[in-house]
Write a protein that holds these residues in place. Structure first.
Motif, PDB file in Angstrom:
ATOM      1  N   THR A  49       0.830  -1.201   0.000  1.00 31.97           N
ATOM      2  CA  THR A  49       0.000   0.000   0.000  1.00 31.97           C
ATOM      3  C   THR A  49       0.866   1.253   0.000  1.00 31.97           C
ATOM      4  O   THR A  49       0.588   2.213  -0.733  1.00 31.97           O
ATOM      5  N   ALA A  50       1.928   1.250   0.801  1.00 34.64           N
ATOM      6  CA  ALA A  50       2.818   2.406   0.844  1.00 34.64           C
ATOM      7  C   ALA A  50       3.508   2.607  -0.506  1.00 34.64           C
ATOM      8  O   ALA A  50       3.639   3.743  -0.984  1.00 34.64           O
ATOM      9  N   GLY A  51       3.927   1.515  -1.133  1.00 39.19           N
ATOM     10  CA  GLY A  51       4.563   1.618  -2.449  1.00 39.19           C
ATOM     11  C   GLY A  51       3.622   2.188  -3.494  1.00 39.19           C
ATOM     12  O   GLY A  51       4.013   3.038  -4.309  1.00 39.19           O
ATOM     13  N   ILE A  52       2.382   1.738  -3.462  1.00 40.87           N
ATOM     14  CA  ILE A  52       1.387   2.251  -4.412  1.00 40.87           C
ATOM     15  C   ILE A  52       1.141   3.731  -4.162  1.00 40.87           C
ATOM     16  O   ILE A  52       1.098   4.544  -5.098  1.00 40.87           O
ATOM     17  N   VAL A  76       2.848   3.478 -14.007  1.00 36.01           N
ATOM     18  CA  VAL A  76       3.107   2.068 -14.335  1.00 36.01           C
ATOM     19  C   VAL A  76       3.660   1.342 -13.113  1.00 36.01           C
ATOM     20  O   VAL A  76       3.278   0.199 -12.820  1.00 36.01           O
ATOM     21  N   ILE A  77       4.550   2.000 -12.362  1.00 34.42           N
ATOM     22  CA  ILE A  77       5.092   1.388 -11.151  1.00 34.42           C
ATOM     23  C   ILE A  77       3.971   1.129 -10.146  1.00 34.42           C
ATOM     24  O   ILE A  77       3.891   0.052  -9.546  1.00 34.42           O
ATOM     25  N   ALA A  78       3.089   2.104  -9.956  1.00 37.58           N
ATOM     26  CA  ALA A  78       1.968   1.929  -9.027  1.00 37.58           C
ATOM     27  C   ALA A  78       1.090   0.756  -9.462  1.00 37.58           C
ATOM     28  O   ALA A  78       0.669  -0.068  -8.642  1.00 37.58           O
ATOM     29  N   SER A  82       0.524  -2.787  -7.468  1.00 37.83           N
ATOM     30  CA  SER A  82      -0.843  -3.235  -7.196  1.00 37.83           C
ATOM     31  C   SER A  82      -1.064  -4.658  -7.719  1.00 37.83           C
ATOM     32  O   SER A  82      -1.675  -5.493  -7.034  1.00 37.83           O
ATOM     33  N   LEU A  83      -0.581  -4.938  -8.902  1.00 36.37           N
ATOM     34  CA  LEU A  83      -0.694  -6.286  -9.460  1.00 36.37           C
ATOM     35  C   LEU A  83       0.083  -7.290  -8.614  1.00 36.37           C
ATOM     36  O   LEU A  83      -0.406  -8.393  -8.343  1.00 36.37           O
TER      37      LEU A  83
END
Length: 98
Positions: A49-52, A76-78, A82-83
């Motif tokens: 979640t923090a990364g997204i 794209v990273i987000a 998420s994927l």
């Protein structure tokens, strides 16, 4: 690496410890036994979640700054994080089902 002489000395010390204190050896053997795997705490979800969130905020900031390419890259990273979170969750569900 230990030399042959050092290995033999170590074995002799181990043998002497077993003779002198058998309870000590049993306590070490108990530590060597594998423990059943537990479900990891939900901290991994927070990392995803923090990364997204960080990637999404950076995408918005870069978009506002006029960097369409940078914004697209962080979007794209987000999406990738998420994927990955979704796939990790699905794998854990399958593992629990087995």
């Amino acid at each position: 690496m230990l030399s042959d002489h050092e290995r033999e000395t170590l074995r002799e010390i181990q043998r002497q410890l077993v003779v002198d204190d058998p309870d000590l050896e049993r306590s070490f053997r108990a530590l060597e036994k594998p423990t059943p795997t537990r479900t990891p705490p939900p901290q991994g979800r927070w990392a995803y979640t923090a990364g997204i969130a960080v990637a999404a905020v950076l995408a918005v900031v870069l978009l506002l700054a006029g960097s369409l390419g940078g914004a697209l890259a962080f979007a794209v990273i987000a999406g990738s994080v998420s994927l990955a979170r979704h796939l990790d969750h699905a794998a854990r569900q399958r593992k629990r089902g087995d």
